[in-house]
Scaffold this motif. Structure first.
Motif, mmCIF file in Angstrom:
data_model
loop_
_atom_site.group_PDB
_atom_site.id
_atom_site.type_symbol
_atom_site.label_atom_id
_atom_site.label_comp_id
_atom_site.label_asym_id
_atom_site.label_seq_id
_atom_site.Cartn_x
_atom_site.Cartn_y
_atom_site.Cartn_z
ATOM 1 N N TYR A 100 7.676 2.050 4.203
ATOM 2 C CA TYR A 100 7.174 0.990 3.320
ATOM 3 C C TYR A 100 6.014 1.468 2.451
ATOM 4 C CZ TYR A 100 9.938 -2.074 6.322
ATOM 5 O OH TYR A 100 10.952 -2.670 7.024
ATOM 6 N N ILE A 101 5.314 2.494 2.911
ATOM 7 C CA ILE A 101 4.182 3.022 2.132
ATOM 8 C C ILE A 101 4.707 3.770 0.901
ATOM 9 C CG2 ILE A 101 2.135 4.496 2.196
ATOM 10 C CD1 ILE A 101 1.997 1.903 3.874
ATOM 11 N N ARG A 102 5.872 4.397 1.050
ATOM 12 C CA ARG A 102 6.470 5.101 -0.105
ATOM 13 C C ARG A 102 6.838 4.112 -1.212
ATOM 14 N NH1 ARG A 102 9.361 7.806 4.060
ATOM 15 N NH2 ARG A 102 11.239 6.602 3.534
ATOM 16 N N ASP A 103 7.235 2.915 -0.790
ATOM 17 C CA ASP A 103 7.591 1.867 -1.756
ATOM 18 C C ASP A 103 6.500 0.801 -1.806
ATOM 19 O OD1 ASP A 103 10.102 3.144 -2.081
ATOM 20 O OD2 ASP A 103 10.818 2.157 -0.264
ATOM 21 N N PHE A 104 5.266 1.270 -1.852
ATOM 22 C CA PHE A 104 4.101 0.384 -1.761
ATOM 23 C C PHE A 104 4.125 -0.701 -2.846
ATOM 24 C CE2 PHE A 104 -0.270 -0.444 -3.293
ATOM 25 C CZ PHE A 104 -0.775 -1.070 -2.167
ATOM 26 N N LYS A 105 3.887 -1.947 -2.400
ATOM 27 C CA LYS A 105 3.847 -3.094 -3.325
ATOM 28 C C LYS A 105 2.429 -3.647 -3.343
ATOM 29 C CE LYS A 105 8.639 -4.401 -2.282
ATOM 30 N NZ LYS A 105 8.859 -3.502 -1.138
ATOM 31 N N PHE A 106 1.814 -3.577 -4.497
ATOM 32 C CA PHE A 106 0.422 -4.020 -4.625
ATOM 33 C C PHE A 106 0.270 -5.504 -4.305
ATOM 34 C CE2 PHE A 106 -3.340 -5.407 -7.082
ATOM 35 C CZ PHE A 106 -4.289 -4.578 -6.481
ATOM 36 N N GLN A 107 1.286 -6.309 -4.611
ATOM 37 C CA GLN A 107 1.221 -7.744 -4.347
ATOM 38 C C GLN A 107 1.081 -8.022 -2.849
ATOM 39 O OE1 GLN A 107 0.943 -10.375 -6.454
ATOM 40 N NE2 GLN A 107 0.648 -11.546 -4.559
ATOM 41 N N MET A 108 1.726 -7.192 -2.019
ATOM 42 C CA MET A 108 1.633 -7.376 -0.567
ATOM 43 C C MET A 108 0.214 -7.060 -0.072
ATOM 44 S SD MET A 108 5.299 -6.069 0.856
ATOM 45 C CE MET A 108 5.022 -6.866 2.430
ATOM 46 N N LEU A 109 -0.406 -6.047 -0.677
ATOM 47 C CA LEU A 109 -1.798 -5.753 -0.331
ATOM 48 C C LEU A 109 -2.694 -6.927 -0.710
ATOM 49 C CD1 LEU A 109 -3.957 -3.767 0.666
ATOM 50 C CD2 LEU A 109 -4.077 -2.853 -1.669
ATOM 51 N N LYS A 110 -2.424 -7.537 -1.864
ATOM 52 C CA LYS A 110 -3.186 -8.720 -2.278
ATOM 53 C C LYS A 110 -3.005 -9.862 -1.295
ATOM 54 C CE LYS A 110 -3.298 -10.074 -6.562
ATOM 55 N NZ LYS A 110 -2.838 -10.475 -7.913
ATOM 56 N N ASP A 111 -1.776 -10.044 -0.790
ATOM 57 C CA ASP A 111 -1.511 -11.087 0.206
ATOM 58 C C ASP A 111 -2.329 -10.844 1.467
ATOM 59 O OD1 ASP A 111 0.310 -12.235 -1.518
ATOM 60 O OD2 ASP A 111 2.063 -11.363 -0.531
ATOM 61 N N LEU A 112 -2.368 -9.571 1.897
ATOM 62 C CA LEU A 112 -3.120 -9.221 3.103
ATOM 63 C C LEU A 112 -4.613 -9.443 2.896
ATOM 64 C CD1 LEU A 112 -3.041 -7.956 5.986
ATOM 65 C CD2 LEU A 112 -3.327 -5.724 4.886
ATOM 66 N N LEU A 113 -5.120 -8.985 1.748
ATOM 67 C CA LEU A 113 -6.546 -9.134 1.453
ATOM 68 C C LEU A 113 -6.938 -10.597 1.277
ATOM 69 C CD1 LEU A 113 -7.107 -6.162 -1.035
ATOM 70 C CD2 LEU A 113 -7.758 -6.285 1.384
ATOM 71 N N LYS A 114 -6.027 -11.398 0.738
ATOM 72 C CA LYS A 114 -6.295 -12.814 0.506
ATOM 73 C C LYS A 114 -6.609 -13.539 1.806
ATOM 74 C CE LYS A 114 -4.307 -16.890 -1.776
ATOM 75 N NZ LYS A 114 -3.112 -17.441 -2.467
ATOM 76 N N LEU A 115 -5.989 -13.079 2.907
ATOM 77 C CA LEU A 115 -6.261 -13.660 4.220
ATOM 78 C C LEU A 115 -7.365 -12.907 4.958
ATOM 79 C CD1 LEU A 115 -2.640 -14.384 5.474
ATOM 80 C CD2 LEU A 115 -4.358 -16.072 4.862
ATOM 81 N N SER A 116 -7.356 -11.579 4.848
ATOM 82 C CA SER A 116 -8.278 -10.752 5.637
ATOM 83 C C SER A 116 -9.719 -10.846 5.157
ATOM 84 C CB SER A 116 -7.831 -9.284 5.609
ATOM 85 O OG SER A 116 -6.541 -9.142 6.150
#
Length: 450
Positions: A227-243
């Motif tokens: 999944y890191i090879r196909d990294f999606k910035f939106q998913m990181l935003k989702d994680l940060l939005k909660l974290s």
């Protein structure tokens, strides 16, 4: 509110292993404090206590109540909507973020331990004992933070038993090595405070190894680096939005508490030791609250993922009643046997520490149920995706209420540590009542589905 048997069973099924895990996790610090207290008195307790407060304050802010909360909430909701691949992708992203954060944090502790302790206002004799402890502990905390993110993934899936087993294993290893390395038993060197740090680090590395094995070979969802090879910035935003808001909530509370400890240490090692022992005992008592909060986050997250909002409300209210009820039992224990509990952590000759700690513990009894309400209502809100409300409440209670009073009464007036616990009790009463009001308001807005 009426409790339903099926709902209570669902909450307890997740909460009891989580409570066990949290209690066992805290017992690492408890046994370290207990054994070094018996070994070296108030100086050793102050050294280990200050070190662990600094290390775990920031480890919790960054991972345990930061990234890990984001992982649990997102995984729980994706599992609830039957999207297992997306749950796995969020878990992998969270683990990779944890690796980077943990490495930077551990290196910072390793390189700057003495400077951190001086900044905290520690006396030179405390620094000489605490700095080597922090350097050694920096190795263990790296693996502990990694394990925490893996445990968060398992909890989001609904598996709280495996993290419980890992915590039990860590404790057995830690207790045995504490006894051997602190006191120098059975031919092992007598290392005192350093022995406690080595024991904890070895135990935490072992726990991480076990969880890695389980995730790789037994878990239904895994860490998959594709999944890191196909990294999606939106998913990181989702994680940060909660974290990030969750991390900020913990920061609002824990940094204010850490500053309070810096103020308390200026009163001397006797007052600080009494405070540290009371804090250590209380840390065990609020583990039921944390355990039920984890269950609330997971169960509410699952039901919100299913869009079954009525059941989400039921799980949230049941969790609050059960968790705060358990913590009320702890209140009675603090009132009935304070000296007996304090005596477990220090030699009987430390009369001043025992007497001060006993009074602090009885005051702490008042705040227990309110603390439980705050933790569990906050956990339910996080499961529903609302991480801002717990942060705002924590910020107000910690920085607007607690810290100004602490500065005035402890720093300027130099009053006893007893006043610290009076202020803390006022803080938790305010915090618990306010977050419960906002929790009810938020959950009443959730739409009901049939």
């Amino acid at each position: 509110m009426r409790l339903h048997k099926e709902t209570v069973e669902d909450v307890l099924k997740l909460a009891l292993p989580a409570i066990g895990e949290m209690v066992l996790y805290m017992m690492i610090g408890v046994f370290d404090t207990m054994m070094v207290g018996k070994y070296g008195g108030n100086l050793a307790v102050s050294s280990v206590g200050l070190s662990t407060e600094i290390i775990y304050t920031f480890a919790n802010i960054l991972i345990a109540v930061g990234v890990s909360v984001g992982i649990t909430s997102l995984v729980a909701r994706k599992i609830g909507s039957k999207n297992y691949e997306l749950a796995e992708e969020y878990a992998t992203l969270g683990f990779c973020a944890t690796m980077i954060i943990s490495l930077l944090f551990s290196l910072f502790i390793l390189l700057f331990s003495s400077s951190i302790l001086r900044l905290a206002g520690a006396e030179e004799n405390v620094i000489n004992m605490a700095s080597p402890y922090m350097k050694i502990a920096s190795i263990g905390i790296f693996f502990n933070m990694l394990m925490n993110s893996l445990n968060a993934m398992l909890r989001g899936f609904g598996n709280t038993k495996t993290p419980l087993f890992a915590s039990a294993m860590i404790n057995v290893i830690n207790i045995c090595l504490d006894f051997l390395l602190i006191f120098g038993k059975f031919g092992f060197p007598e290392l005192g405070v350093r022995g406690a740090a080595i024991a904890t680090s070895i135990a935490q590395v072992s726990g991480f190894g076990f969880i890695c094995y389980y995730v790789a070979y037994k878990s239904k969802i895994k860490i998959n680096f594709k999944y890191i090879r196909d990294f999606k910035f939106q998913m990181l935003k989702d994680l940060l939005k909660l974290s990030v808001p969750s991390s900020m909530q913990e920061a609002a509370f824990s940094i204010s508490r850490l500053i309070s400890n810096f103020l308390i240490i200026s009163l001397g090692t006797i007052q600080f030791a009494a405070n540290q022992i009371t804090t250590t005992i209380e840390s065990i008592s609020f583990m039921p609250g944390w355990g039920v909060a984890i269950a609330a986050t997971t169960l509410v997250g699952h039901k919100v993922g299913e869009k079954n909002y009525e059941k989400a409300k039921d799980y949230a209210h049941t969790s609050i009643v059960l968790g705060s009820g358990i913590m009320l039992v702890c209140s009675f224990l603090f009132i009935i046997m304070p000296k007996l509990l304090i005596n477990l952590f220090i030699t009987s000759s430390e009369v001043d520490v025992i007497n001060l700690g006993s009074i602090c513990l009885m005051i702490a009894a008042i705040e227990q149920p309110f603390m439980g309400i705050s933790m569990i209502a906050g956990g339910a809100l996080k499961g529903a995706g609302n991480v801002k409300t717990p942060f705002i409440v924590s910020f107000i209670s910690s920085w607007v209420l607690r810290l100004p009073f602490m500065i005035y009464f402890v720093y300027f007036l130099k009053l006893s540590v007893i006043y610290v616990w009076m202020i803390t009790t006022i803080q938790w009463i305010f915090d618990g009542l306010l977050i419960y009001y906002l929790f009810k308001k938020y959950f009443n807005k959730l739409k009901t589905t049939v």
